[in-house]
Scaffold this active site. Structure first.
Site, PDB file in Angstrom:
ATOM      1  N   TYR A   1       4.981   4.441   5.247  1.00 31.85           N
ATOM      2  CA  TYR A   1       4.790   5.232   6.591  1.00 31.85           C
ATOM      3  C   TYR A   1       4.055   6.362   6.197  1.00 31.85           C
ATOM      4  O   TYR A   1       3.915   7.670   6.129  1.00 31.85           O
ATOM      5  CB  TYR A   1       5.430   4.697   7.537  1.00 31.85           C
ATOM      6  CG  TYR A   1       5.432   3.966   8.506  1.00 31.85           C
ATOM      7  CD1 TYR A   1       4.519   2.759   7.683  1.00 31.85           C
ATOM      8  CD2 TYR A   1       6.137   2.892   8.945  1.00 31.85           C
ATOM      9  CE1 TYR A   1       4.900   1.406   8.005  1.00 31.85           C
ATOM     10  CE2 TYR A   1       6.632   1.668   9.579  1.00 31.85           C
ATOM     11  CZ  TYR A   1       5.508   1.012   9.465  1.00 31.85           C
ATOM     12  OH  TYR A   1       5.228  -0.024   9.463  1.00 31.85           O
TER      13      TYR A   1
ATOM     14  N   LYS B   1       7.794  -7.515  -2.591  1.00 28.43           N
ATOM     15  CA  LYS B   1       6.441  -8.467  -2.421  1.00 28.43           C
ATOM     16  C   LYS B   1       6.458  -7.729  -3.935  1.00 28.43           C
ATOM     17  O   LYS B   1       5.584  -7.585  -3.672  1.00 28.43           O
ATOM     18  CB  LYS B   1       5.879  -7.996  -1.611  1.00 28.43           C
ATOM     19  CG  LYS B   1       4.481  -8.412  -1.582  1.00 28.43           C
ATOM     20  CD  LYS B   1       4.442  -9.946  -1.114  1.00 28.43           C
ATOM     21  CE  LYS B   1       3.354 -11.147  -0.681  1.00 28.43           C
ATOM     22  NZ  LYS B   1       3.778 -12.505  -0.256  1.00 28.43           N
TER      23      LYS B   1
ATOM     24  N   ASP C   1       6.733 -12.346   2.779  1.00 25.66           N
ATOM     25  CA  ASP C   1       6.194 -13.326   3.806  1.00 25.66           C
ATOM     26  C   ASP C   1       7.767 -14.295   3.954  1.00 25.66           C
ATOM     27  O   ASP C   1       7.978 -14.730   5.438  1.00 25.66           O
ATOM     28  CB  ASP C   1       5.077 -13.924   3.303  1.00 25.66           C
ATOM     29  CG  ASP C   1       4.933 -14.629   2.228  1.00 25.66           C
ATOM     30  OD1 ASP C   1       6.068 -13.805   1.610  1.00 25.66           O
ATOM     31  OD2 ASP C   1       4.203 -14.626   1.219  1.00 25.66           O
TER      32      ASP C   1
ATOM     33  N   ASP D   1      10.041  -2.381   8.769  1.00 25.71           N
ATOM     34  CA  ASP D   1       9.678  -2.119  10.920  1.00 25.71           C
ATOM     35  C   ASP D   1       8.865  -3.183  11.678  1.00 25.71           C
ATOM     36  O   ASP D   1       9.815  -4.042  12.572  1.00 25.71           O
ATOM     37  CB  ASP D   1       9.062  -1.726  10.378  1.00 25.71           C
ATOM     38  CG  ASP D   1       8.582  -0.563  11.597  1.00 25.71           C
ATOM     39  OD1 ASP D   1       8.934  -0.924  12.711  1.00 25.71           O
ATOM     40  OD2 ASP D   1       7.130  -0.518  11.620  1.00 25.71           O
TER      41      ASP D   1
ATOM     42  N   ASP E   1      11.946  -5.778  14.145  1.00 29.09           N
ATOM     43  CA  ASP E   1      11.774  -6.021  15.628  1.00 29.09           C
ATOM     44  C   ASP E   1      11.964  -7.290  14.941  1.00 29.09           C
ATOM     45  O   ASP E   1      11.893  -8.070  17.060  1.00 29.09           O
ATOM     46  CB  ASP E   1      10.508  -5.110  15.610  1.00 29.09           C
ATOM     47  CG  ASP E   1      11.251  -4.465  16.350  1.00 29.09           C
ATOM     48  OD1 ASP E   1      11.656  -3.922  16.029  1.00 29.09           O
ATOM     49  OD2 ASP E   1       9.568  -3.493  16.902  1.00 29.09           O
TER      50      ASP E   1
END
Ligand code: NAD
Length: 368
Positions: free
Chosen positions: A144, A195, A228, A252, A256
């Site tokens: 980001y 990851k 994942d 992020d 959520d």
């Protein structure tokens, strides 16, 4: 007498309603536990634009710099939605505050009490014991914020867009430190999410987290999980996690996901911790509900104040080192729910009470 010095920035919409209830909760706790509250209220967000021409007036920022912590409400609403995006309350208030205080760590507790299990979209058998997971997300690095970031026109007429995912050792170390501190107040389990099978940044992330946890507190049980799989495991069996620590984009998404499986925004608090320490030697932080200004119910005494009250509990825990008092507030909120008190957002259509009445019920339980 111990004095808590913080600024409170109620903001817009339901912000002032839930903030005033929360200050009452803190004052009541202070009178019973023998600490004083010294707080000043300042405009932020839409009301800052209306009263001072800026979503983050200088006077507000100056007051925050003088304080040991910031208790934040929420900002924004239909009145300011037609402003250019950069001037809109959320972007023009929260981003500069995060920057000014280098708030690199976002802590989102995912808490679902067993009594509210019906609110979760997960199967009752999965959440019958409730949910209690803390997501610690790095928020100033990663894809980001990494540079370069651009879109260019190629010779063949296609457009090509580029984002850069980048992490330095120090950035990973400081977020791991926060996760270790948080885990040491909980079940002492950290799952680091990355990851590392495809991303270089994740390979470094995994190495630095492992070294850092080992150095800071080898008694902590550290595991690693690909993002994942973590997204799947969170809905399959959320309580296998205690503290999740992860980088910006993964955090992020996962935080959520955690919020939605916990049922209602009205119950979820958050903390943002910075590089600075306050006058007491604890991390300087900004504490706010996970939800927004809820314009649909603002000004009607309908908002659930629990997210703001629980944000104040996080402020006591992290910026004032008052674990016992923080737990007392969390326990009182839990008991309020256990005793059947419900605001509209968590009533599932049955009888509900207002913001002030919810606050009074929490205070009553806090003092017994
Ligand atoms: P929202 O979180 O304000 O509302 C979504 C839904 O959740 C609404 O139905 C609302 O009534 C409900 N809700 C949220 N908090 C509640 C509470 N404490 N009690 C009861 N119900 C609650 O999200 P939105 O509608 O997308 O955004 C409204 C405004 O808030 C927008 O201007 C947005 O920019 C702003 N916002 C601000 C922040 C922030 O200040 N950090 C965060 C998110 C949204």
């Amino acid at each position: 007498m111990n004095t808590l010095r913080f600024t409170n920035l109620p903001g817009d919409g339901i912000g002032p309603e839930v903030m005033s209830v929360t200050l009452k909760v803190l004052e009541s706790l202070g009178s019973s536990k023998g600490f004083a509250i010294e707080t000043t209220t300042h405009d932020v967000g839409g009301i800052g634009i209306d009263n001072h021409g800026s979503a983050l007036p200088d006077s507000t920022l100056d007051a925050c710099k003088e304080a040991d912590a910031i208790l934040f409400g929420s900002v924004g609403g239909p009145k300011w939605e037609s402003l250019p995006p950069k001037e809109q309350p959320e972007r023009a208030a929260l981003l500069p505050i995060r920057k000014a205080f280098e708030l690199f760590a976002n802590l989102r507790p995912g808490n679902l009490y067993p009594e509210l299990a019906d609110l979760s979209p997960l199967r009752p058998s999965t959440v019958s014991e409730g949910i209690d997971v803390l997501c610690v997300r790095e928020v100033t690095g990663g894809i980001y914020c990494g540079q370069p970031k651009n879109t260019q026109l190629l010779e063949n007429g296609e457009e090509e867009a580029l984002d850069t995912m980048i992490y330095k050792t120090g950035e990973i170390e400081r977020i791991t430190e926060i996760a270790v501190k948080a885990a040491s107040l909980r079940k002492k389990k950290i799952c680091s999410v990355d990851k590392a099978n495809v991303l270089e940044t994740s390979v470094l992330w995994r190495k630095v987290v492992s070294e850092c946890v080992k150095r800071l507190d080898p008694s902590i049980e550290l595991t690693h999980m690909y993002v994942d799989n973590a997204a799947m495991q969170l809905v399959r069996d959320p309580n296998q996690f205690d503290v999740i620590v992860t980088e910006n984009m993964f955090g992020d998404i996962l935080s959520d996901e955690l919020a939605v499986i916990c049922g209602s925004l009205g119950m979820l608090a958050s903390a943002s911790l910075g590089t600075g320490v306050n006058s007491l030697g604890h991390p300087f932080g900004l504490y706010e509900p996970a939800g927004g200004t809820a314009p649909d119910i603002a000004g009607k005494n309908l908002a659930n104040p629990c997210a703001q009250i629980l944000s104040a509990a996080l402020m006591l825990r992290y910026s004032f080192g008052m674990e016992e008092e923080a737990s007392a507030i969390e326990g009182a909120v839990k008991q309020t729910i256990r005793d059947g008190f419900r605001s509209g957002d968590i009533s599932n259509g049955s009888e509900s009470i207002g913001t002030n009445e919810m606050g009074d019920a929490v205070i009553e339980r806090l003092l017994t």
